[in-house]
Design a protein around this motif. Structure first.
Motif, mmCIF file in Angstrom:
data_model
loop_
_atom_site.group_PDB
_atom_site.id
_atom_site.type_symbol
_atom_site.label_atom_id
_atom_site.label_comp_id
_atom_site.label_asym_id
_atom_site.label_seq_id
_atom_site.Cartn_x
_atom_site.Cartn_y
_atom_site.Cartn_z
ATOM 1 N N PRO A 1 0.837 -1.210 0.000
ATOM 2 C CA PRO A 1 0.000 0.000 0.000
ATOM 3 C C PRO A 1 0.867 1.253 0.000
ATOM 4 O O PRO A 1 1.216 1.756 1.058
ATOM 5 C CB PRO A 1 -0.799 -0.114 1.284
ATOM 6 N N ASN A 2 1.235 1.747 -1.145
ATOM 7 C CA ASN A 2 2.052 2.954 -1.312
ATOM 8 C C ASN A 2 3.445 2.847 -0.701
ATOM 9 O O ASN A 2 3.958 3.815 -0.161
ATOM 10 C CB ASN A 2 1.338 4.188 -0.762
ATOM 11 N N ARG A 3 4.052 1.679 -0.793
ATOM 12 C CA ARG A 3 5.434 1.491 -0.344
ATOM 13 C C ARG A 3 6.346 1.778 -1.524
ATOM 14 O O ARG A 3 6.289 1.092 -2.533
ATOM 15 C CB ARG A 3 5.657 0.071 0.159
ATOM 16 N N ARG A 4 7.160 2.791 -1.413
ATOM 17 C CA ARG A 4 8.024 3.216 -2.517
ATOM 18 C C ARG A 4 9.454 2.751 -2.281
ATOM 19 O O ARG A 4 10.036 3.008 -1.245
ATOM 20 C CB ARG A 4 7.966 4.733 -2.654
ATOM 21 N N HIS A 5 10.005 2.062 -3.275
ATOM 22 C CA HIS A 5 11.392 1.619 -3.243
ATOM 23 C C HIS A 5 12.119 2.328 -4.379
ATOM 24 O O HIS A 5 11.942 1.992 -5.538
ATOM 25 C CB HIS A 5 11.475 0.100 -3.413
ATOM 26 N N VAL A 6 12.915 3.332 -4.052
ATOM 27 C CA VAL A 6 13.576 4.167 -5.053
ATOM 28 C C VAL A 6 15.008 3.693 -5.242
ATOM 29 O O VAL A 6 15.738 3.496 -4.269
ATOM 30 C CB VAL A 6 13.548 5.651 -4.632
ATOM 31 N N PHE A 7 15.393 3.513 -6.501
ATOM 32 C CA PHE A 7 16.746 3.095 -6.820
ATOM 33 C C PHE A 7 17.613 4.330 -7.028
ATOM 34 O O PHE A 7 17.746 4.846 -8.133
ATOM 35 C CB PHE A 7 16.751 2.208 -8.069
ATOM 36 N N ALA A 8 18.191 4.828 -5.944
ATOM 37 C CA ALA A 8 19.060 5.999 -5.976
ATOM 38 C C ALA A 8 19.977 5.941 -4.763
ATOM 39 O O ALA A 8 19.700 5.244 -3.790
ATOM 40 C CB ALA A 8 18.243 7.287 -5.951
ATOM 41 N N ASP A 9 21.066 6.666 -4.847
ATOM 42 C CA ASP A 9 21.950 6.777 -3.687
ATOM 43 C C ASP A 9 22.380 8.226 -3.540
ATOM 44 O O ASP A 9 22.171 9.043 -4.432
ATOM 45 C CB ASP A 9 23.163 5.847 -3.799
ATOM 46 N N ALA A 10 22.952 8.537 -2.407
ATOM 47 C CA ALA A 10 23.402 9.898 -2.152
ATOM 48 C C ALA A 10 24.697 10.134 -2.915
ATOM 49 O O ALA A 10 25.559 9.262 -2.984
ATOM 50 C CB ALA A 10 23.633 10.108 -0.654
ATOM 51 N N GLY A 11 24.802 11.295 -3.507
ATOM 52 C CA GLY A 11 26.037 11.658 -4.185
ATOM 53 C C GLY A 11 27.067 12.101 -3.155
ATOM 54 O O GLY A 11 26.840 12.069 -1.946
ATOM 55 N N SER A 12 28.205 12.504 -3.620
ATOM 56 C CA SER A 12 29.240 12.943 -2.683
ATOM 57 C C SER A 12 28.890 14.321 -2.159
ATOM 58 O O SER A 12 28.866 15.291 -2.899
ATOM 59 C CB SER A 12 30.602 12.951 -3.374
ATOM 60 N N GLY A 13 28.571 14.382 -0.907
ATOM 61 C CA GLY A 13 28.250 15.643 -0.255
ATOM 62 C C GLY A 13 26.864 16.163 -0.594
ATOM 63 O O GLY A 13 26.309 15.877 -1.641
ATOM 64 N N GLY A 14 26.280 16.884 0.305
ATOM 65 C CA GLY A 14 24.994 17.519 0.067
ATOM 66 C C GLY A 14 23.843 16.528 -0.056
ATOM 67 O O GLY A 14 23.935 15.377 0.339
ATOM 68 N N SER A 15 22.769 16.996 -0.638
ATOM 69 C CA SER A 15 21.575 16.166 -0.725
ATOM 70 C C SER A 15 21.339 15.646 -2.141
ATOM 71 O O SER A 15 20.281 15.113 -2.428
ATOM 72 C CB SER A 15 20.357 16.968 -0.267
#
Length: 148
Positions: free
Chosen positions: A62-76
């Motif tokens: 029920p609206n469970r989101r699995h996003v394929f991304a990671d944090a870059g170097s520094g910041g958001s």
């Protein structure tokens, strides 16, 4: 080395395959990616993936989101873990660093006839309860043009 040292070494050694297996399970099974591949099929051999590092995710009930991304170097800043391509028949995606390092291991193909609606960065599927969360304007525009 003492018994305590050997136990700690053994536990550290065993944690590596557990971590790798957990990453594979999370990207392929828990996210719902394998369910979609079984329903719609794998991307055809020889297709190209001209769009790289897309931030795309699977939204499962029920609206469970699995996003394929990671944090870059520094910041958001976030980097995508999905490569994709499309033409007038459908779109296809594959995980970056496929297999045991977070990206899904099997490429996925979805025909445009299966796209029911596009709204608020979400592509809803016609005959399946899952959807895709998409942060790529080119793919959203293609879905609006070819889908529905």
């Amino acid at each position: 080395m003492s018994l305590k040292g050997w136990l700690l070494f053994g536990m550290a050694l065993l944690s590596i395959p557990v971590w790798v297996g957990g990453m594979w399970w999370n990207a392929n099974t828990r996210s719902g990616w394998n369910t979609l591949v079984e329903r719609y099929g794998e991307a055809p051999e020889g297709v190209t993936y001209p769009h790289r590092r897309a931030i795309i995710g699977v939204v499962r009930p029920p609206n469970r989101r699995h996003v394929f991304a990671d944090a870059g170097s520094g910041g958001s800043y976030r980097r995508g873990k999905i490569d994709y391509g499309y033409d007038e028949t459908g779109f296809w995606m594959r995980g970056r660093f496929r297999g045991f390092t977070y990206g899904p291991s099997r490429p996925l193909y979805i025909p445009w006839s299966e796209v029911r609606a596009v709204e608020l960065l979400t592509m809803h599927l016609r005959n399946h309860p899952y959807a895709f969360y998409v942060q790529e304007q080119a793919l959203l525009d293609a879905a609006a043009r070819y889908g529905e």
